[in-house]
Design an enzyme around this catalytic site. Structure first.
Site, PDB file in Angstrom:
ATOM      1  N   SER A  10      -3.202 106.319  47.627  1.00 38.68           N
ATOM      2  CA  SER A  10      -2.531 105.161  48.211  1.00 38.68           C
ATOM      3  C   SER A  10      -1.015 105.326  48.151  1.00 38.68           C
ATOM      4  CB  SER A  10      -2.929 103.888  47.466  1.00 38.68           C
ATOM      5  OG  SER A  10      -2.131 102.802  47.907  1.00 38.68           O
ATOM      6  N   HIS A  35      -4.153 106.652  52.264  1.00 32.24           N
ATOM      7  CA  HIS A  35      -4.464 105.217  52.290  1.00 32.24           C
ATOM      8  C   HIS A  35      -3.170 104.414  52.409  1.00 32.24           C
ATOM      9  CE1 HIS A  35      -7.227 101.858  51.562  1.00 32.24           C
ATOM     10  NE2 HIS A  35      -6.248 101.311  50.859  1.00 32.24           N
ATOM     11  N   ASP A  37      -1.643 100.567  52.539  1.00 33.48           N
ATOM     12  CA  ASP A  37      -1.883  99.148  52.254  1.00 33.48           C
ATOM     13  C   ASP A  37      -0.841  98.302  52.962  1.00 33.48           C
ATOM     14  OD1 ASP A  37      -4.135  99.095  50.306  1.00 33.48           O
ATOM     15  OD2 ASP A  37      -2.783 100.339  49.129  1.00 33.48           O
ATOM     16  N   MET A  39       0.491  94.633  53.718  1.00 35.52           N
ATOM     17  CA  MET A  39       0.413  93.269  53.171  1.00 35.52           C
ATOM     18  C   MET A  39       1.441  92.377  53.853  1.00 35.52           C
ATOM     19  SD  MET A  39       0.323  94.229  49.132  1.00 35.52           S
ATOM     20  CE  MET A  39      -0.530  95.688  48.542  1.00 35.52           C
ATOM     21  N   HIS A  68      -5.465  99.838  55.518  1.00 38.26           N
ATOM     22  CA  HIS A  68      -6.113  98.653  54.945  1.00 38.26           C
ATOM     23  C   HIS A  68      -5.213  97.449  55.201  1.00 38.26           C
ATOM     24  CE1 HIS A  68      -7.278  96.475  50.917  1.00 38.26           C
ATOM     25  NE2 HIS A  68      -7.735  95.837  51.990  1.00 38.26           N
ATOM     26  N   MET A  70      -4.232  93.853  54.722  1.00 43.82           N
ATOM     27  CA  MET A  70      -4.330  92.648  53.893  1.00 43.82           C
ATOM     28  C   MET A  70      -3.439  91.601  54.544  1.00 43.82           C
ATOM     29  SD  MET A  70      -4.389  94.312  50.081  1.00 43.82           S
ATOM     30  CE  MET A  70      -3.676  95.897  50.528  1.00 43.82           C
ATOM     31  N   MET A 139     -13.178  95.965  46.990  1.00 46.90           N
ATOM     32  CA  MET A 139     -11.991  95.794  46.149  1.00 46.90           C
ATOM     33  C   MET A 139     -12.420  95.635  44.691  1.00 46.90           C
ATOM     34  SD  MET A 139      -9.480  96.104  48.172  1.00 46.90           S
ATOM     35  CE  MET A 139      -8.218  95.728  46.931  1.00 46.90           C
ATOM     36  N   PHE A 145      -1.453  93.931  44.535  1.00 49.56           N
ATOM     37  CA  PHE A 145      -0.576  94.696  43.654  1.00 49.56           C
ATOM     38  C   PHE A 145      -1.283  95.942  43.145  1.00 49.56           C
ATOM     39  CE2 PHE A 145       0.836  90.306  43.440  1.00 49.56           C
ATOM     40  CZ  PHE A 145       2.212  90.424  43.599  1.00 49.56           C
ATOM     41  N   ASP A 177     -11.465 100.548  45.992  1.00 49.78           N
ATOM     42  CA  ASP A 177     -10.009 100.476  45.856  1.00 49.78           C
ATOM     43  C   ASP A 177      -9.630  99.573  44.694  1.00 49.78           C
ATOM     44  OD1 ASP A 177      -7.278 100.312  46.163  1.00 49.78           O
ATOM     45  OD2 ASP A 177      -7.335  99.487  48.192  1.00 49.78           O
ATOM     46  N   GLY A 179      -7.734 100.366  40.549  1.00 54.21           N
ATOM     47  CA  GLY A 179      -7.951 100.796  39.174  1.00 54.21           C
ATOM     48  C   GLY A 179      -8.781 102.053  39.014  1.00 54.21           C
TER      49      GLY A 179
END
Length: 218
Positions: A10, A35, A37, A39, A68, A70, A139, A145, A177, A179
């Site tokens: 990511s 990846h 993200d 947002m 992705h 969001m 998720m 975050f 996605d 952790g």
């Protein structure tokens, strides 16, 4: 693990002062996808990057762009994301009033269509559309975050989704996605995931390229 997972680092966790170098590292690595993200500060309580950055990444990246969204009303931007070079577009179940229509809009633009589920969203809600989806993004943290701890309940959700895919003869891939690291990736793949997103685990590592290799071959 007998089957090597798809690794999608990511860029949200990358050093944006060295973005060109970070992408070059990914080009030379065993990463499969990049990846991204996106947002909007509305669907999630954070703002990341948008079209100009993705357009620049497309010029540099030799890997498919796994994007992705969001954001609210993602259907407004499907054409634009195709134009700037995205290969996969994942929208949130929670953000789409007409999910089936949005999925087919993505497909009509020759991109793989994905659906993301927040940690609290029941997997069962995808039963009627699972045959139409190319990718389901589970998720394993609350979106918005990077650097959050993996929610272990996600393992049960992955297994439930894998059973649904099999039951419906779907070809959908399962991506996870949040952790993901070298301590839990084996359990994630064992539960049924095909692909993992890794942010801090890769970009905060002493040797990111070697970490990608480790994740790929654990």
């Amino acid at each position: 693990m007998s089957v090597k997972p798809i690794i999608a680092p990511s860029l949200l966790s990358a050093d944006f002062n060295r973005l060109g170098e970070e992408i070059e590292m990914l080009n030379h690595s065993e990463a499969d996808w990049v990846h991204l993200d996106v947002m909007d500060g509305v669907f999630v309580p954070n703002i990341s990057f948008g079209m100009p950055v993705i357009k620049a990444v497309r010029k540099l990246s030799e890997k498919p762009l796994d994007t992705h969204l969001m954001i609210v009303q993602p259907e407004r931007y499907i054409h634009t994301f195709k134009e700037i070079g995205c290969d996969m577009l994942t929208v949130h179940w929670e953000a789409c009033t007409h999910l089936h229509r949005t999925i087919y809009q993505i497909k009509e633009h020759d991109m793989l269509a994905g659906v993301a589920l927040n940690p609290h969203t029941p997997v069962a809600g995808l039963e009627d559309i699972i045959q139409d989806i190319d990718l389901v993004l589970i998720m394993s943290v609350n979106p918005g975050f990077g650097g959050q701890k993996f929610i272990t309940r996600a393992l049960h959700r992955i297994a439930e989704l894998r059973a649904m895919i099999k039951r419906n003869h779907s070809n959908a891939l399962i991506e996870v996605d949040g952790g993901v690291n070298s301590d839990n990736i084996a359990d994630i793949i064992k539960a049924g995931a095909d692909a993992v997103v890794a942010g801090n685990a890769v970009f905060k590592a002493e040797n990111p390229e070697n970490m990608i290799h480790q994740l790929k071959h654990l």
